[in-house]
Design a protein around this motif. Structure first.
Motif, PDB file in Angstrom:
ATOM      1  N   UNK A 245      -2.244   0.048   2.153  1.00 56.24           N
ATOM      2  CA  UNK A 245      -1.409   0.883   3.006  1.00 56.24           C
ATOM      3  C   UNK A 245       0.058   0.823   2.598  1.00 56.24           C
ATOM      4  N   UNK A 246       0.508  -0.338   2.116  1.00 58.49           N
ATOM      5  CA  UNK A 246       1.897  -0.459   1.653  1.00 58.49           C
ATOM      6  C   UNK A 246       2.150   0.481   0.485  1.00 58.49           C
ATOM      7  N   UNK A 247       1.190   0.557  -0.440  1.00 58.14           N
ATOM      8  CA  UNK A 247       1.322   1.472  -1.571  1.00 58.14           C
ATOM      9  C   UNK A 247       1.501   2.900  -1.075  1.00 58.14           C
ATOM     10  N   UNK A 248       0.671   3.312  -0.105  1.00 56.54           N
ATOM     11  CA  UNK A 248       0.745   4.675   0.423  1.00 56.54           C
ATOM     12  C   UNK A 248       2.050   4.914   1.167  1.00 56.54           C
ATOM     13  N   UNK A 256       8.407   6.146  -3.901  1.00 58.81           N
ATOM     14  CA  UNK A 256       7.956   5.331  -5.028  1.00 58.81           C
ATOM     15  C   UNK A 256       6.529   5.732  -5.383  1.00 58.81           C
ATOM     16  N   UNK A 257       6.376   6.413  -6.499  1.00 59.35           N
ATOM     17  CA  UNK A 257       5.052   6.892  -6.906  1.00 59.35           C
ATOM     18  C   UNK A 257       4.288   5.736  -7.535  1.00 59.35           C
ATOM     19  N   UNK A 258       3.185   5.313  -6.930  1.00 56.78           N
ATOM     20  CA  UNK A 258       2.436   4.179  -7.469  1.00 56.78           C
ATOM     21  C   UNK A 258       1.655   4.551  -8.712  1.00 56.78           C
ATOM     22  N   UNK A 263      -3.954   2.645  -6.847  1.00 57.72           N
ATOM     23  CA  UNK A 263      -4.925   3.308  -5.977  1.00 57.72           C
ATOM     24  C   UNK A 263      -6.310   2.679  -6.132  1.00 57.72           C
ATOM     25  N   UNK A 264      -6.660   2.320  -7.357  1.00 59.72           N
ATOM     26  CA  UNK A 264      -7.943   1.652  -7.580  1.00 59.72           C
ATOM     27  C   UNK A 264      -7.979   0.300  -6.873  1.00 59.72           C
ATOM     28  N   UNK A 265      -6.872  -0.445  -6.961  1.00 60.74           N
ATOM     29  CA  UNK A 265      -6.796  -1.723  -6.263  1.00 60.74           C
ATOM     30  C   UNK A 265      -6.875  -1.548  -4.757  1.00 60.74           C
TER      31      UNK A 265
END
Length: 282
Positions: A245-248, A256-258, A263-265
């Motif tokens: 959720x932090x990535x999103x 910040x585009x991950x 996304x796989x992680x």
């Protein structure tokens, strides 16, 4: 599950809030300001609900979780993230749920369900992938890694100490008085907080207040509510959804585009949580 989901979402949002405040507040000052806002919120709720003082039997667990989790964890994590990048910090702190499962199995006699252990292994692999994808490269300072590891240990010990207290007191009482205890532990940073709040921009102070009201007062209460209805190991495993959720949220709120690997992680983290929450056939 609804309470656990609220906790996970709000704790994930805390990473965005911390980024907005950490540049203007020191680790101890940020922890104290956050806890003061959380304590004030919880005090008002306790007065409205007339919850009263927790029973005497709950105080050892409340005091231990307040010192270790509300106080020590927040200061150590804020301090560690000043020298370690977010990806490495997330990876190291995610040792916490594994420690919770181990301590819960040993001290709380929760056992070691195979589905829980398998789900935690999958989620930890996902957290590692998210950490690697978010890392900016280079070696992390040893001191920063040790601080994040210490934060994970205090987090795990605080959760295991909190579980027995919930047998004697309500989730609101355990959370409120744990937060009050953590605030008292962080009072030595009061002078630093007073000096920095004058210089900090309003946006950073609002981030700190948000951290106190929502990821602390609300999310810790919903956590305690859910923890009182399941095992410490199973609840710890749900927090593996936080890195995903932090990535999103960082993507949406901070632009910040991950990396695709993140996304796989994140998918692995969520899959592991789902596996750990499943119940085997009776």
């Amino acid at each position: 599950m609804a309470a656990a989901s609220v906790t996970v979402v709000l704790w994930a949002s805390a990473f965005v809030g911390i980024r907005g405040a950490a540049g203007h507040y020191g680790p101890g000052a940020l922890a104290l300001g956050r806890l003061l806002a959380g304590s004030l919120t919880l005090a008002v709720i306790c007065l409205v609900r007339r919850s009263g003082l927790p029973p005497r039997a709950a105080w050892p667990g409340i005091a231990a979780s307040g010192v270790l989790w509300f106080g020590g964890y927040m200061v150590l994590l804020n301090w560690g993230e000043r020298t370690v990048d977010a990806g490495t910090a997330a990876l190291v702190v995610n040792v916490g749920p594994i420690l919770i499962a181990l301590l819960g199995g040993l001290l709380l006699k929760e056992g070691f369900p195979p589905r829980l252990l398998a789900g935690m292994a999958v989620s930890f692999a996902g957290a590692a992938v998210v950490g690697l994808a978010s890392s900016h490269g280079g070696g992390a300072p040893v001191a920063g890694v040790l601080l994040c590891l210490a934060a994970a240990v205090t987090y795990a010990c605080g959760v295991v100490a909190q579980k027995p207290a919930l047998r004697h007191a309500s989730a609101l009482q355990v959370t409120a008085f744990g937060c009050f205890t953590g605030t008292a532990v962080c009072l030595p940073f009061a002078g630093q907080l007073a000096g920095q709040v004058v210089r900090a921009p309003v946006s950073a102070t609002l981030d700190m207040v948000y951290l106190g009201i929502f990821p602390t007062a609300l999310a810790f209460t919903t956590w305690a509510y859910a923890l009182s209805r399941t095992t410490a190991g199973r609840m710890g495993a749900t927090t593996y959804a936080v890195p995903a959720l932090v990535v999103l949220m960082s993507w949406l709120a901070l632009g910040e585009v991950p990396a695709p690997l993140a996304f796989a992680g994140g998918a692995l983290c969520l899959g592991g949580v789902a596996l750990s929450r499943r119940r085997g056939r009776t």
